[in-house]
Structure formats: C-alpha cells, structure tokens
Scaffold this active site. Structure first.
Site, mmCIF file in Angstrom:
data_model
loop_
_atom_site.group_PDB
_atom_site.id
_atom_site.type_symbol
_atom_site.label_atom_id
_atom_site.label_comp_id
_atom_site.label_asym_id
_atom_site.label_seq_id
_atom_site.Cartn_x
_atom_site.Cartn_y
_atom_site.Cartn_z
ATOM 1 C CB SER A 1 -0.918 0.015 1.232
ATOM 2 O OG SER A 1 -0.154 0.108 2.425
ATOM 3 C CB THR B 1 -2.748 5.357 3.421
ATOM 4 O OG1 THR B 1 -3.456 5.376 2.192
ATOM 5 C CG2 THR B 1 -2.023 6.672 3.586
ATOM 6 C CB THR C 1 -0.985 6.314 0.085
ATOM 7 O OG1 THR C 1 -1.756 5.181 -0.303
ATOM 8 C CG2 THR C 1 -1.356 7.491 -0.807
ATOM 9 N NE ARG D 1 -7.890 7.537 -5.814
ATOM 10 C CZ ARG D 1 -7.502 7.206 -4.583
ATOM 11 N NH1 ARG D 1 -6.217 6.963 -4.343
ATOM 12 N NH2 ARG D 1 -8.371 7.120 -3.588
ATOM 13 C CB VAL D 2 -4.680 12.773 -6.669
ATOM 14 C CG1 VAL D 2 -4.149 13.265 -5.324
ATOM 15 C CG2 VAL D 2 -3.588 12.861 -7.733
ATOM 16 N N GLY D 3 -5.914 10.611 -4.355
ATOM 17 C CA GLY D 3 -6.834 10.517 -3.228
ATOM 18 C C GLY D 3 -6.633 11.653 -2.248
ATOM 19 C CB THR E 1 -5.510 4.925 6.374
ATOM 20 O OG1 THR E 1 -6.278 4.342 7.438
ATOM 21 C CG2 THR E 1 -4.184 5.403 6.938
ATOM 22 N N GLY E 2 -7.646 4.801 4.190
ATOM 23 C CA GLY E 2 -8.908 4.244 3.678
ATOM 24 C C GLY E 2 -9.304 4.888 2.361
ATOM 25 N N GLY F 1 -9.946 7.340 -0.082
ATOM 26 C CA GLY F 1 -9.621 8.754 -0.148
ATOM 27 C C GLY F 1 -10.725 9.624 -0.694
#
Length: 354
Positions: free
Chosen positions: A84, A206, A224, A234-236, A257-258, A260
């Site tokens: 991750s 993350t 992450t 893609r950006v979280g 975390t998780g 995004g």
C-alpha cells in the site's frame, strides 16, 4: 522594508536543507517553540508499529518531530512487502505505481506534497523538499518527478514481481472490479447498489504518522501508493492538506487512511483538529469525522442494503496534552502508539461492526 520574492527565496534557499530527503529545519526557519506538552509521543496507522519505534528513536535524539515521522514512514515506503505504500505498492490500472505523500510542520504551519509521482521510492522525502525548497505546496506528475531528480533522487522501477502478479490477476478477472462507471448508470449509482464495487474498493492502504517532539512541536506525514487499479492520474486524500493530514502546533494533528474519495469531499483532518480546538478529545473528534463520512455518502452504489458505506475510512489524532485516538467507519482497527515507554497497538473506536 518589505521582503521581495527574490530575497525571500534566497534566504530560504540558504537556510533550507540541501541534501536528499532534507535535514532538520534550521533554527532561523523556526518560530519559537511553545512549552513542551504531552511529548514525546508518536502515533500511526495500524501498519506503523515499526514506524513509531523509528520516529521515537529520532525524536529522543533531540530532533524535530518532522524528522521522526518521515524516517518512520520511510520504513514502509522502502518495504517491497508493503502493498500500500512506496516500493512494492499495488499499481494503477496500467500497471504503473503512482505515489502520493504530504508532510506538515507545526512550528511554521508549512506543508509540502507530491501526487502521482512515479519511479521515486520515498515520496515523503520529496514532499518535505517541496515544503522547504519551493514557494509551492503541491507538485504532481512529471513536474514532481523532475523536481525529485533535480534534488538527486534516482528513478527506479517500483513494481515488484509480487505486485505485478496481483495486477495481472486483476486484469484477467476485472469485470466490474474497476473504477469505470457505466455510461447510463443512475447518477447516484442506484443500479449499482451494494457490493458491486467491493472487490475493487478493498485494495486500499496508506500510512499516516503524527508526533510531538521533546520541544512540544507537532508534525505529521501521510504517504501511499493509493487505490489499487486506479485510473492513471487518480489522486486521493493523502497528499491534500486538510484532508489526508493536518496539524496545528497549538492544538494537535490528524490524518487518515482508507477510501480517499470519501474523505476528499469532507476534508476531515482539518475538521478533527478544529473539533479538538473546541474541546473534543482525539477519539471523539475522529468519531465525528467518521459520522461525517457516513452522512456525506449519498451514492447508492457505495451503500449496503442498510445505507451504510461499503468502504472503510479511519482517522488518527493526537493533541498537545498527549492524548490520542483513532476511529473507523467499520470495525475496531488498531493503531500504533509510542508514548516514550513502549510501542504498542491499540484498538480504535468505530461506528459499525461486521
């Protein structure tokens, strides 16, 4: 006389670290530290047990909290077995590993971040250099890569054989397990309700780490490789200040975390810090953030039959008094803590249990 931009940059450039990964911030760049409170203390997401140990080791040597948290997460970034984060992270849908990271330094309320960074193992180090060596906060893609190379970082292939194998299995069986939505789907995804995207969504991960050093200063980092099999670019939430992390030297720090996307539309890290400023404990503030995620999750394709999220988001926080907490939408997820005596995993609070 007002300082012009050139003079400012010359002074900052002379004072900032000039080595790869950054050296401790020099006193000339620091505000006066507040009185020590609640430190030293390090917290991290559940995959950060070794990270909090390393961060505390660095802090005990008298270094800044930012030095500690970055050194801590570098362990995960450099671990090929961590799917991750960093080297060995699961790639996007094209089989390319793209990394995101952000750092925030409490004493100066400064931040730096990179997103969609390829071929650089330790994005948190690059994020720190963005903070210390530029007039910007966030660099992305090719620009972030060129910036990293200009500061001596060497490109390398981040896709390990193990991660490649998982990507190939996904390619062979992806069906609806990807990020593309049907052209004529209901705008809320009502015809995609429930578990349609669950296999795709489970590949998240993350590491977040926050710390208070011996001087009472607070810093944090989130790093992450993002959502596995994501659309390229893609950006979280991780590299977004206020979403993936936030700190205020007078209050505390928070990170996530998780999934995004769920946190990006709520920017909960800054909310957690503000709720703590208003008197909430770290755990209470993290639970409030989880409830906010649930309330803002209006897309039926991301809900189960009872209207609950089919994904998870977790939050981590500490305050200047040395209190800390964690909360998740689903299940008691453990988080890592080092209070100066020992490193241990502690179960966090949660809203729903599977």
């Amino acid at each position: 006389m007002p300082t012009n931009r050139r003079t400012f940059l010359q002074r900052a450039g002379a004072a900032a670290a000039a080595v790869v990964g950054g050296a401790p911030l020099l006193p000339s760049l620091l505000k006066s530290a507040p009185a020590p409170a609640g430190g030293p203390l390090v917290i991290a997401s559940g995959n950060g047990l070794e990270a909090v140990k390393k961060a505390m080791e660095i802090i005990r040597q008298g270094n800044d909290a930012l030095d500690g948290v970055i050194a801590g997460v570098n362990i995960n970034e450099s671990d090929p077995n961590d799917r991750s984060v960093g080297y060995g992270g699961l790639p996007n849908e094209d089989g390319v590993v793209e990394l995101d990271s952000a750092v925030m330094h409490g004493p100066n309320h400064m931040a730096g971040a990179v997103a969609s960074l390829r071929n650089i193992k330790n994005p948190s180090k690059v994020a720190r250099l963005v903070m210390e060596r530029t007039d910007h906060v966030l660099l992305v893609g090719e620009g972030a890569l060129r910036f990293a190379k200009a500061h001596g970082f060497v490109e390398e292939n981040l896709l390990t054989d193990e991660a490649r194998e998982e990507w190939l299995k996904w390619k062979e069986n992806m069906s609806r397990e990807d990020a593309w939505l049907p052209a004529h789907a209901d705008t809320t995804g009502a015809d995609l309700i429930g578990e349609a995207f669950a296999p795709y969504m489970k590949y998240t991960g993350t590491i977040h780490c926050s710390a208070i050093d011996r001087n009472g200063n607070i810093s944090c980092v989130t790093t992450t490789s993002g959502l596995a099999w994501k659309i390229a670019g893609r950006v979280g939430d991780s590299p977004i200040v206020g979403a993936g992390l936030y700190c205020d030297n007078e209050v505390g720090a928070a990170g996530s975390t998780g999934r995004g996307e769920a946190n990006l539309i709520s920017c909960n890290s800054v909310m957690i810090v503000e709720w703590m400023r208003g008197g909430k404990s770290p755990e209470e503030a993290c639970l409030m953030a989880c409830k906010r995620v649930v309330e803002n999750n209006a897309q039926r394709r991301l809900q189960d039959e009872r209207g609950r999220p089919t994904f998870n988001v977790s939050f981590y926080a500490l305050n200047r008094k040395g209190e800390h907490g964690c909360a998740s939408v689903w299940d008691p997820k453990p988080y890592a803590v080092h209070d100066g005596k020992e490193a241990r995993l502690i179960p966090g609070a949660f809203l729903y249990k599977k």
